[in-house]
Enzyme design. Structure first.
Site, PDB file in Angstrom:
ATOM      1  CE  LYS A   1     -10.712   2.563   1.061  1.00 51.20           C
ATOM      2  NZ  LYS A   1      -9.992   1.665   1.945  1.00 51.20           N
TER       3      LYS A   1
ATOM      4  CD  GLU B   1      -1.316   0.220   3.692  1.00 56.87           C
ATOM      5  OE1 GLU B   1      -2.479  -0.167   3.556  1.00 56.87           O
ATOM      6  OE2 GLU B   1      -0.871   0.680   4.769  1.00 56.87           O
TER       7      GLU B   1
HETATM    8  O1  LIG Z   1      -5.409  -5.741   6.507  1.00 58.11           O
HETATM    9  C1  LIG Z   1      -5.223  -4.553   6.263  1.00 58.11           C
HETATM   10  O2  LIG Z   1      -5.440  -3.660   7.085  1.00 58.11           O
HETATM   11  C2  LIG Z   1      -4.711  -4.188   4.927  1.00 58.11           C
HETATM   12  C3  LIG Z   1      -4.107  -5.141   4.146  1.00 58.11           C
HETATM   13  C4  LIG Z   1      -3.535  -4.844   2.819  1.00 58.11           C
HETATM   14  O3  LIG Z   1      -4.443  -5.345   1.868  1.00 58.11           O
HETATM   15  P1  LIG Z   1      -4.015  -6.350   0.703  1.00 58.11           P
HETATM   16  O4  LIG Z   1      -3.419  -7.555   1.295  1.00 58.11           O
HETATM   17  O5  LIG Z   1      -5.277  -6.599  -0.030  1.00 58.11           O
HETATM   18  O6  LIG Z   1      -2.992  -5.608  -0.102  1.00 58.11           O
HETATM   19  C5  LIG Z   1      -3.362  -3.340   2.616  1.00 58.11           C
HETATM   20  O7  LIG Z   1      -3.027  -3.062   1.290  1.00 58.11           O
HETATM   21  C6  LIG Z   1      -4.605  -2.597   3.017  1.00 58.11           C
HETATM   22  O8  LIG Z   1      -4.445  -1.228   2.828  1.00 58.11           O
HETATM   23  C7  LIG Z   1      -4.877  -2.798   4.490  1.00 58.11           C
HETATM   24  C1  LIG Z   2      -5.728  -1.203  -0.113  1.00 60.37           C
HETATM   25  C2  LIG Z   2      -6.137  -0.305   0.777  1.00 60.37           C
HETATM   26  O1  LIG Z   2      -7.302  -0.340   1.459  1.00 60.37           O
HETATM   27  P1  LIG Z   2      -8.324  -1.464   1.860  1.00 60.37           P
HETATM   28  O2  LIG Z   2      -8.242  -1.594   3.348  1.00 60.37           O
HETATM   29  O3  LIG Z   2      -9.643  -0.943   1.424  1.00 60.37           O
HETATM   30  O4  LIG Z   2      -7.924  -2.736   1.159  1.00 60.37           O
HETATM   31  C3  LIG Z   2      -5.309   0.873   1.096  1.00 60.37           C
HETATM   32  O5  LIG Z   2      -5.681   1.618   2.020  1.00 60.37           O
HETATM   33  O6  LIG Z   2      -4.279   1.102   0.447  1.00 60.37           O
END
Ligand SMILES: O=C(O)C1=C[C@@H](OP(=O)(O)O)[C@@H](O)[C@H](O)C1
Ligand SMILES: C=C(OP(=O)(O)O)C(=O)O
Length: 460
Positions: A415, A317
């Protein structure tokens, strides 16, 4: 369209970054599984956390919030007295929050609540199937209202049973694994989970889940190969916890120090963290910044006037901010291992390719890699955000040193950081002010030319 502020002199700001989305939404879910009321200090208040709070309330969790004198919010959650079948179906709006659309179906199933889930148009194309198949394997019935494997759907918990092991394809998102782990303590007999063969997306976020759970009194173990987990059944003891600042959201502010050859300080930076944003301490020096974490927990980043390109894997991210910084660098960059970002708020590889090209960069996106050659001269552009908070903040970063840049729908930053535009403008307004050591009290403005405070959000 938001006129992104631009500066011609170094910025010199102290920025109070709001609480972590990922930690907030984990603590909120875990509070629903505790044996008594839990208190979460410095809770993030943003669209994603509000959606989570609403979802928990729909599942029968009591929610009370108090705004503290320092403007941070404390939330007290009272878990439902007992899990078990309930009458009727509750409706849950996931918005565009991955943490809500993945974590809450598993939680609802474990708590025995039938729940219907839907979200934004952009949420209806985000992958869901692995976590729903896992719940079905445990005995839940999933009723799809649209395309199978996607929102909207209804989870009917039925009678969940025990399985020797559940396997999940985690190549699309770590949140499939985190969702099952978080629900694990409420599943009959707990849970034994394995990642199916193939890549595991954003593994730091799985570690964050495991560590948060163990810190709060759950029993979770990880296999030596980091692809299998075991969760013991049992209510967590009631807990009280304080949320760290969001280190991923600190990224654009820290990157602004490099972009303007200025200084940015972030108070309350945790020395040890499971947040992937902890990696800024390695990434930014590799690109030419001076980075120091003081004994007072203030992270100071100083730009040197030179930004080197980078070859970097698995930025997850952090990618949109990093890609924007690569566009401002003086040499090409390559960001690898980021294919699963195509299933984020938007297809981030496609969106970054389009938007960075708009300002003059040469960008090539393959299935899981971005190559970025910075432009000799950047062009001011109207940059689109695709309902993606990180695309919006990445565009703001480019705008900071590209006069005339406008960012479409800056409000999408709500968000995870509703006050972003004001914080960014306050930071930009410090351009040209003298460099002074970081103030101990983050909310103090120093008089006459001192370091300005672009603060917003609460402290832990
Ligand atoms: O568990 C979490 O809080 C998150 C996991 C990640 O998602 P992904 O594994 O889909 O990338 C990240 O990118 C997202 O912003 C938040
Ligand atoms: C991927 C992201 O969010 P989400 O928790 O909606 O997956 C993010 O915040 O970069």
């Amino acid at each position: 369209m938001w006129d992104a502020p631009s500066v011609t002199e170094p910025i010199n700001a102290t920025v109070l970054v709001p609480a972590s989305k990922s930690l907030t939404n984990r603590y909120l879910v875990l509070a629903a599984l505790a044996d008594g009321p839990c208190t979460i200090h410095n809770t993030l208040i943003s669209r994603d956390s509000e959606l989570m709070l609403d979802a928990l309330a729909a599942l029968g969790v009591g929610v009370e919030r108090t705004v503290q004198d320092d403007r941070s919010t404390t939330v007290r959650l009272t878990p439902p007295a007992a899990a078990g079948p309930r009458q009727g179906i509750v409706h849950i709006d996931c918005g565009l929050a991955g943490t809500v659309m993945r974590f809450v179906p598993a939680l609802a199933a474990a708590l025995g609540v039938s729940a219907h889930f839907d979200g934004d148009a952009g949420a209806r194309v985000r992958p869901m199937r692995p976590v729903l198949d896992a719940l079905a394997e445990l005995g839940a019935r999933i009723e799809y209202a649209g395309q199978p494997g996607f929102l909207p759907f209804t989870v009917h918990p039925q009678q969940l049973g025990q399985r020797p092991e559940v396997r999940i394809d985690a190549s699309g998102s770590s949140q499939f694994i985190s969702a099952m782990l978080l629900a694990g303590p409420a599943l009959p007999g707990g849970l034994r989970l394995r990642a199916a063969d193939g890549a595991v997306a954003s593994p730091e976020h799985i570690q964050m889940t495991v560590q948060s759970m163990n810190e709060l009194g759950a029993t979770v173990s990880t296999d030596p190969d980091a692809r299998g987990w075991q969760v013991a059944e049992g209510r967590l003891p009631a807990f009280s916890v304080s949320v760290e600042p969001d280190l991923s959201n600190a990224g654009p502010f820290l990157a602004a120090a490099l972009a303007t050859a200025g200084t940015v300080r972030i108070p309350h930076w945790p020395r040890h963290t499971t947040q992937i944003g902890g990696r800024w301490r390695q990434i930014l020096p590799a690109m030419g910044a001076r980075v120091e974490l003081g004994a007072d927990a203030v992270l100071t980043v100083r730009g040197t006037g030179t930004i080197g390109g980078i070859d970097y894997a698995d930025a997850a991210e952090l990618t949109p901010t990093l890609a924007a910084l690569c566009t401002l660098a003086d040499s090409p960059s390559r960001l690898t291992g980021i294919g699963h970002l195509r299933g984020h708020e938007t297809d981030r590889l496609a969106a970054l390719e389009r938007e960075l090209t708009r300002v003059g960069a040469t960008v090539q996106a393959t299935e899981d890699t971005l190559r970025i050659i910075p432009p000799a001269t950047r062009r001011a552009a109207d940059m689109l955000s695709y309902e993606d908070h990180r695309m919006a903040t990445a565009a703001a970063l480019i705008g900071l040193v590209t006069p005339g840049t406008r960012v479409e729908n800056i409000a999408t930053t709500a968000k995870t950081m509703p006050d972003f535009a004001r914080m960014w403008e306050a930071m930009a307004a410090t351009a040209g002010t003298a460099d002074t050591p970081a103030a101990g009290a983050p909310s103090s403005h120093t008089a006459a030319g001192g370091s300005a405070d672009a603060a917003a959000g609460g402290r832990a």
